[in-house]
Design a protein around this motif. Structure first.
Motif, PDB file in Angstrom:
ATOM      1  N   ARG A 180       1.007  -1.368   0.103  1.00 28.65           N
ATOM      2  CA  ARG A 180       0.105   0.046  -0.087  1.00 28.65           C
ATOM      3  C   ARG A 180       0.740   1.265  -0.003  1.00 28.65           C
ATOM      4  N   ALA A 181       0.278   2.386  -0.408  1.00 31.14           N
ATOM      5  CA  ALA A 181       1.113   3.577  -0.638  1.00 31.14           C
ATOM      6  C   ALA A 181       1.619   4.259   0.666  1.00 31.14           C
ATOM      7  N   LYS A 182       0.978   3.709   2.059  1.00 31.54           N
ATOM      8  CA  LYS A 182       1.421   4.306   3.010  1.00 31.54           C
ATOM      9  C   LYS A 182       2.945   3.438   3.697  1.00 31.54           C
ATOM     10  N   MET A 234       4.998   2.475   0.998  1.00 34.17           N
ATOM     11  CA  MET A 234       6.150   2.617  -0.085  1.00 34.17           C
ATOM     12  C   MET A 234       7.373   3.300   0.849  1.00 34.17           C
ATOM     13  N   MET A 262       7.017  10.257  -0.196  1.00 33.47           N
ATOM     14  CA  MET A 262       5.979   9.875  -1.250  1.00 33.47           C
ATOM     15  C   MET A 262       6.148  10.917  -2.576  1.00 33.47           C
ATOM     16  N   ILE A 301       8.458   9.306  -4.565  1.00 32.26           N
ATOM     17  CA  ILE A 301       7.655   7.953  -5.254  1.00 32.26           C
ATOM     18  C   ILE A 301       7.075   8.345  -6.293  1.00 32.26           C
ATOM     19  N   TRP A 302       6.043   9.662  -6.152  1.00 30.07           N
ATOM     20  CA  TRP A 302       5.300   9.597  -7.398  1.00 30.07           C
ATOM     21  C   TRP A 302       6.080  10.444  -8.574  1.00 30.07           C
ATOM     22  N   PRO A 342       1.924   1.808  -9.835  1.00 33.56           N
ATOM     23  CA  PRO A 342       1.128   1.198  -8.980  1.00 33.56           C
ATOM     24  C   PRO A 342      -0.069   0.515  -9.871  1.00 33.56           C
ATOM     25  N   VAL A 353      -4.637   2.373  -4.125  1.00 33.56           N
ATOM     26  CA  VAL A 353      -3.501   2.002  -5.131  1.00 33.56           C
ATOM     27  C   VAL A 353      -2.494   1.166  -4.270  1.00 33.56           C
ATOM     28  N   GLY A 354      -1.881   0.317  -5.115  1.00 32.15           N
ATOM     29  CA  GLY A 354      -0.800  -0.472  -4.216  1.00 32.15           C
ATOM     30  C   GLY A 354       0.160  -0.727  -5.362  1.00 32.15           C
ATOM     31  N   TRP A 355       1.430  -1.087  -4.844  1.00 27.36           N
ATOM     32  CA  TRP A 355       2.420  -1.879  -5.859  1.00 27.36           C
ATOM     33  C   TRP A 355       2.567  -3.252  -5.596  1.00 27.36           C
TER      34      TRP A 355
END
Length: 114
Positions: free
Chosen positions: A23-25, A27, A35, A38-39, A50, A58-60
């Motif tokens: 999950r994004a949190k 990453m 973050m 990352i983006w 993602p 979203v998730g990776w």
């Protein structure tokens, strides 16, 4: 008998890791990046994009992030070994560095305004 149990668990572990979604949190902990970075890297195409897992989520894929980490390790190892990427490192070192800390008031800057 317990040795066989661990072997079975070892065969299952890579399969579970491939299916894991980060999950994004999570990453920043997974990548060491903020973050925002990352983006930026996702938009530049240097970090895997993602997947949509919900209307606002979203998730990776963990295996894609692991492959990204391995690529970063290979790049580092090439630089350390004097490989092709060594020139890129020299170029980055030649760039002017920003001074750290608060600017100091010194006599030369005051004289410039007189």
């Amino acid at each position: 008998m317990s040795g066989q149990h661990h072997n079975a668990r070892d065969r299952i572990a890579p399969i579970q890791r491939r299916k894991k979604i980060i999950r994004a949190k999570e990453m920043p902990d997974e990548t060491g990046l903020a973050m925002r970075s990352i983006w930026e890297q996702v938009s530049e195409g240097t970090l895997p994009a993602p997947i949509q897992i919900g209307p606002r989520a979203v998730g990776w894929l963990a295996d894609e992030i692991e492959a990204w980490r391995e690529e970063k390790r290979r790049e580092r190892d090439l630089r350390l070994a004097g490989g092709v990427l060594r020139d890129d490192l020299k170029d980055a070192q030649a760039l002017p560095r920003r001074q750290r800390g608060r600017p100091r008031k010194d006599d030369t800057s005051i004289d410039a305004f007189k």
